[in-house]
Enzyme design. Structure first.
Site, mmCIF file in Angstrom:
data_model
loop_
_atom_site.group_PDB
_atom_site.id
_atom_site.type_symbol
_atom_site.label_atom_id
_atom_site.label_comp_id
_atom_site.label_asym_id
_atom_site.label_seq_id
_atom_site.Cartn_x
_atom_site.Cartn_y
_atom_site.Cartn_z
ATOM 1 C CG ASP A 13 -2.311 0.702 1.076
ATOM 2 O OD1 ASP A 13 -2.218 1.640 0.030
ATOM 3 O OD2 ASP A 13 -3.389 1.111 1.378
ATOM 4 C CB CYS A 237 -6.417 4.357 -2.798
ATOM 5 S SG CYS A 237 -6.639 3.017 -4.213
HETATM 6 ZN ZN ZN Z 1 -4.955 1.003 1.948
#
Ligand code: ZN
Length: 304
Positions: A13, A237
Site C-alpha cells: 500500500d 490509494c
Molecule cells: Zn490502504
C-alpha cells in the site's frame, strides 16, 4: 494479554503510491528487519501487471525471499484470478483481494463492477483452495468513497455475505479513503459481524484525517484482532484522490503495547527499521509521532 496481529502493508500500500521504485535489496532488508523485530505478517507486494504498477514488478522475488524467514506469514494482494494464479505459483501463504463497496471506485481500481468482482472472488477461492493458500477479501471504501461519498452499511453487509458465499474465508474492512470515524467503525464492525461472523477479523485504516488510532481503539472494543499498518505511514490509494497515509506501524505498536496487548514486537527494533526506508527513499516523507518522540520513560521496564 490479548494477542493482536499487526500486518505490515507498507511494501504494497505504501510503495504503490510512490512513483519511485524501491530497489529489491532495500525491500528485502525492510522485510528481514521488520520480521526480526517480531512482525509476523507482511504483505510484500501485489500481482498486478508491471506496466500498471512498476513498483510491484518484483513481488514474486519478494515472496520467495520472505518465504525463507521462519514464522512469517507472506501475503500478496491480487486484483483478479489471474493475479491469484501468479501469487499461488510464487508460493504465498495468503492472498488478499480488494472488493470495493463503491462500484465507481471498483471500476477505476480493477475495471470491474460488483458482479464482475464476485466472479473473480469465486475463481480465486478455487485457486486458493487447490494451492492450499489462505484467501481474504478486503472490503474497500467500506466507510465512504472519494467518488460516491456515503456508502450505505446495508450494501457493505450484503456484499460481504455475497463474497463469503463465493468462497472468501476472511474479511477486512478497509477505510481506503480515510473517511471513517470511531462511531462508524463500531457500528459497521458490529453489522458485518452479524453478517459474516468471525470471518471479519481485520481493519485496514488510513490516517488521512488523523482518526486512524481512534478507529483502531473502536475496532479493538468490537473484537477486531488484526490491524494493517504501514511503516512510516507510507501509503494511500492511487485511484482514491487525496487518500494518503496508512496508520503508522510504529505508533500502532506503541499504543497496543502501552494498552497491554501482546503483539510479539520489539519496539526498539521496530523503530530502527525506519532507517532502511529513509536511506532507500531519500526525501520521502515518513510519518509517525513515536519515532520522533521516542518511547516514554519507564515503558520498557513496565513491559519487561
Ligand atoms: Zn490502504
Amino acid at each position: 494479554m490479548t494477542a493482536i496481529l499487526l500486518s505490515e502493508v507498507g511494501l504494497r500500500d505504501g510503495l504503490q503510491s510512490i512513483n519511485r521504485v524501491m530497489p529489491l535489496a532495500a525491500k528485502q532488508a525492510w522485510i528481514a528487519a521488520e520480521a526480526a523485530a517480531g512482525v509476523r505478517e507482511i504483505e510484500v507486494g501485489s500481482f498486478v501487471p508491471a506496466s500498471l504498477l512498476p513498483q510491484m514488478a518484483d513481488t514474486a522475488a519478494l515472496v520467495a525471499f520472505a518465504k525463507g524467514i521462519p514464522g512469517l506469514t507472506v501475503v500478496a494482494l491480487v486484483p483478479n484470478a489471474r493475479g491469484a494464479e501468479r501469487a499461488a505459483a510464487a508460493g504465498v501463504d495468503a492472498i488478499s483481494m480488494p472488493f470495493s463497496m463503491s462500484e465507481t471506485h471498483s471500476l477505476k481500481n480493477v475495471r470491474k463492477d460488483h458482479a464482475g468482482v464476485l466472479v473473480e472472488i469465486a475463481a480465486t477461492a478455487r485457486i486458493a483452495a487447490d494451492a492450499g493458500v489462505h484467501f481474504a477479501v478486503g472490503l474497500a471504501t467500506a466507510f465512504g468513497c472519494t467518488y460516491e461519498g456515503h456508502v450505505p452499511e446495508d450494501r457493505v453487509v450484503r456484499l460481504a455475505e455475497a463474497a463469503r458465499a463465493a468462497g472468501a474465508k476472511e474479511f477486512s474492512l478497509s477505510d481506503t479513503t480515510g473517511y471513517a470515524d470511531p462511531a462508524q467503525v463500531r457500528r459497521l464492525v458490529r453489522r458485518v459481524h452479524e453478517g459474516v461472523g468471525a470471518a471479519l477479523t481485520t481493519l485496514h485504516l488510513h490516517n488521512t484525517r488523523g482518526l486512524g488510532l481512534a478507529n483502531v481503539v473502536a475496532g479493538l472494543e468490537e473484537g477486531i484482532t488484526t490491524f494493517d499498518a504501514s511503516l512510516g505511514g507510507l501509503g494511500g490509494c492511487p485511484f482514491a484522490p487525496g487518500a494518503s497515509g496508512n496508520i503508522v506501524t510504529e505508533d500502532l505498536a506503541f499504543m497496543l503495547h502501552a494498552m497491554g496487548y501482546d503483539t510479539g514486537i520489539d519496539l526498539d527494533a521496530l523503530l530502527a527499521v525506519r532507517a532502511i526506508i529513509a536511506a532507500a527513499l531519500p526525501g520521502e516523507p515518513l510519518y509517525g509521532f513515536t519515532p520522533d518522540a521516542g518511547l516514554p520513560l519507564g515503558l520498557r521496564e513496565r513491559l519487561a
